[in-house]
Write a protein that holds these residues in place. Sequence first.
Motif, PDB file in Angstrom:
ATOM      1  N   SER A 160      45.341  25.339  41.672  1.00  0.00           N
ATOM      2  CA  SER A 160      44.767  26.569  41.106  1.00  0.00           C
ATOM      3  C   SER A 160      45.797  27.687  41.114  1.00  0.00           C
ATOM      4  CB  SER A 160      43.533  27.009  41.901  1.00  0.00           C
ATOM      5  OG  SER A 160      42.466  26.127  41.683  1.00  0.00           O
TER       6      SER A 160
ATOM      7  N   LEU B 277      47.223  29.775  38.035  1.00  0.00           N
ATOM      8  CA  LEU B 277      47.134  31.245  38.047  1.00  0.00           C
ATOM      9  C   LEU B 277      48.490  31.866  37.724  1.00  0.00           C
ATOM     10  CD1 LEU B 277      45.812  34.002  38.896  1.00  0.00           C
ATOM     11  CD2 LEU B 277      46.515  33.464  41.216  1.00  0.00           C
TER      12      LEU B 277
ATOM     13  N   LYS C 158      40.869  36.695  43.023  1.00  0.00           N
ATOM     14  CA  LYS C 158      39.990  36.329  41.898  1.00  0.00           C
ATOM     15  C   LYS C 158      40.384  34.971  41.329  1.00  0.00           C
ATOM     16  CE  LYS C 158      38.354  40.787  40.247  1.00  0.00           C
ATOM     17  NZ  LYS C 158      38.608  41.882  39.297  1.00  0.00           N
ATOM     18  N   GLY C 159      41.675  34.714  41.279  1.00  0.00           N
ATOM     19  CA  GLY C 159      42.163  33.451  40.720  1.00  0.00           C
ATOM     20  C   GLY C 159      41.799  32.252  41.573  1.00  0.00           C
TER      21      GLY C 159
ATOM     22  N   ALA D 204      37.069  30.960  29.030  1.00  0.00           N
ATOM     23  CA  ALA D 204      38.425  31.468  29.241  1.00  0.00           C
ATOM     24  C   ALA D 204      39.047  31.902  27.906  1.00  0.00           C
ATOM     25  CB  ALA D 204      39.290  30.403  29.903  1.00  0.00           C
TER      26      ALA D 204
ATOM     27  N   GLY E 221      34.897  36.719  31.248  1.00  0.00           N
ATOM     28  CA  GLY E 221      35.801  36.610  32.385  1.00  0.00           C
ATOM     29  C   GLY E 221      35.104  36.718  33.735  1.00  0.00           C
TER      30      GLY E 221
ATOM     31  N   ASP F  60      33.880  30.589  37.917  1.00  0.00           N
ATOM     32  CA  ASP F  60      35.221  30.706  38.481  1.00  0.00           C
ATOM     33  C   ASP F  60      36.214  30.234  37.420  1.00  0.00           C
ATOM     34  OD1 ASP F  60      35.548  27.832  38.623  1.00  0.00           O
ATOM     35  OD2 ASP F  60      34.328  27.841  40.427  1.00  0.00           O
ATOM     36  N   PRO F  61      37.525  30.358  37.675  1.00  0.00           N
ATOM     37  CA  PRO F  61      38.489  30.032  36.603  1.00  0.00           C
ATOM     38  C   PRO F  61      38.320  28.621  36.044  1.00  0.00           C
ATOM     39  CG  PRO F  61      39.619  31.173  38.380  1.00  0.00           C
ATOM     40  CD  PRO F  61      38.211  30.907  38.860  1.00  0.00           C
ATOM     41  N   GLN F  62      38.033  27.645  36.892  1.00  0.00           N
ATOM     42  CA  GLN F  62      37.937  26.270  36.401  1.00  0.00           C
ATOM     43  C   GLN F  62      36.677  26.067  35.547  1.00  0.00           C
ATOM     44  OE1 GLN F  62      38.724  26.947  39.795  1.00  0.00           O
ATOM     45  NE2 GLN F  62      40.859  26.866  39.142  1.00  0.00           N
TER      46      GLN F  62
ATOM     47  N   ARG G 222      35.371  28.439  33.786  1.00  0.00           N
ATOM     48  CA  ARG G 222      35.674  29.140  32.529  1.00  0.00           C
ATOM     49  C   ARG G 222      36.616  28.333  31.635  1.00  0.00           C
ATOM     50  NH1 ARG G 222      35.791  33.550  36.217  1.00  0.00           N
ATOM     51  NH2 ARG G 222      38.051  33.769  36.243  1.00  0.00           N
ATOM     52  N   ASN G 223      37.432  27.484  32.238  1.00  0.00           N
ATOM     53  CA  ASN G 223      38.358  26.672  31.437  1.00  0.00           C
ATOM     54  C   ASN G 223      37.668  25.527  30.712  1.00  0.00           C
ATOM     55  OD1 ASN G 223      40.664  28.124  31.949  1.00  0.00           O
ATOM     56  ND2 ASN G 223      41.239  26.933  33.758  1.00  0.00           N
TER      57      ASN G 223
END
Lengths: 160, 264
Positions: A110, A114, A128-129, B75, B95, B99-101, B103-104
């Motif tokens: 991750s 990022l 946040k990342g 994302a 956004g 979480d980022p994953q 959103r991906n």
Amino acid sequence: MSIPISMTVNGQPVSGSVEPRTLLVEFLREQLHLTGTHVGCDTSQCGACVVIADGVSVKSCTALAVQCDGSQVTTIEGLANGATLHPMQQAFNDHHGLQCGFCTPGMVMSAVDLVTHAPNPTDEDIRKGLDGNLCRCTGYQNIVRAVKAGAEGMRTGMGG
Amino acid sequence: MYAFEYHRPSSLDEAVALLTSEDIKPLAGGQTLIPTLKQRLAMPEALVDLGRIEALKGIRKEGDAIVIGAGTTHAEVAASEVVRGAIPALARLAGLIGDPQVRNRGTIGGSIANADPAADYPAAVVGLGATIHTNTRTIAGDDYFQDLFTTALDENELITAVSFPIPQAAAYEKVANPASGYAVVGVMVAKTAGGVRVGVTGAGPCAFRATAIEDALARSFTPEAAKGVAMPADGMNSDIHASAAYRAALISVLASRAVAACGG
């Protein structure tokens, strides 16, 4: 129902045969024997299974292997260059960004994603990342320090 | 996981032709569906993977609207210069999802089709007055969400795109569950040519417009006007995260913050 799939994993072409229900993480661990990618919660919360697929981080416990047919996948095993650790791995080592180490493969993947998209992250960007990654040992302080150092290492091409 | 069959169509027509029964379900980003299958909360006999249908992807400006293909990830929406330029509140909302994953891989079409009561996009669909495009028709955002996980979609009708009219100003404010990122309550306030719209998610069984706050903001577009409206707790969700009364109070508070963020 068995489906032939192929993908590029850590730069190497691989192929296999999977059932539709086979998760990407199961394909990586059980067929390719790349056991660095961990399964923690299996409910897409903990992030121990994060790999990079087609340029973005994904939770490999929440993707079917068949969905990733044809994808470019990088796992934790694909980061180091021989005996030389990737700058982010080196930074986790240098800054004690782990205790038991179970979450570390996902944390590092991750973090690499990022920094790839935001080369100079602030502490807030890092926190946040890493929203999708849980660590139950460290309290995160050293992980944030490690990612910051790893980002610098990735920018300069040096170890953290 | 239990065994199921898998199809990977490359066109929308092919996908629609494969969706022949209610036991065959479309798979978008899978960020809700795959965990649901693992828990056997749903057990379709086959999945139709929409991930390779190029016609479902992409973001474009079309007249006075931003049109987002159903297969576009959160994302991609969050990072899109087109969305950030025209409707920054929508990019911000995307956004803030998960979480980022998540959103991906998660997609706007998947989120809106699933209609989780605490998902973020429904606040934008209702608050911005979006139009849902499907393989057979268009559905007004106001008519789309009907109840808990219940929408106006017919069985196996596929969302192809969502069209968001560009507002004069808009802002999304949310109190997120710290563990899941889902909205305890989320509010999209939009100033449009047709008036003020306030879309609410997380508070009720499905997204809705807070018309009492819209009326107050039509008279005075100020944070105080929004905060001065006491929303009734009747029918609001109540769980371990927040009581119905707390959620009702949050709607006015978040609406006032959104108005402030709009410059009101």
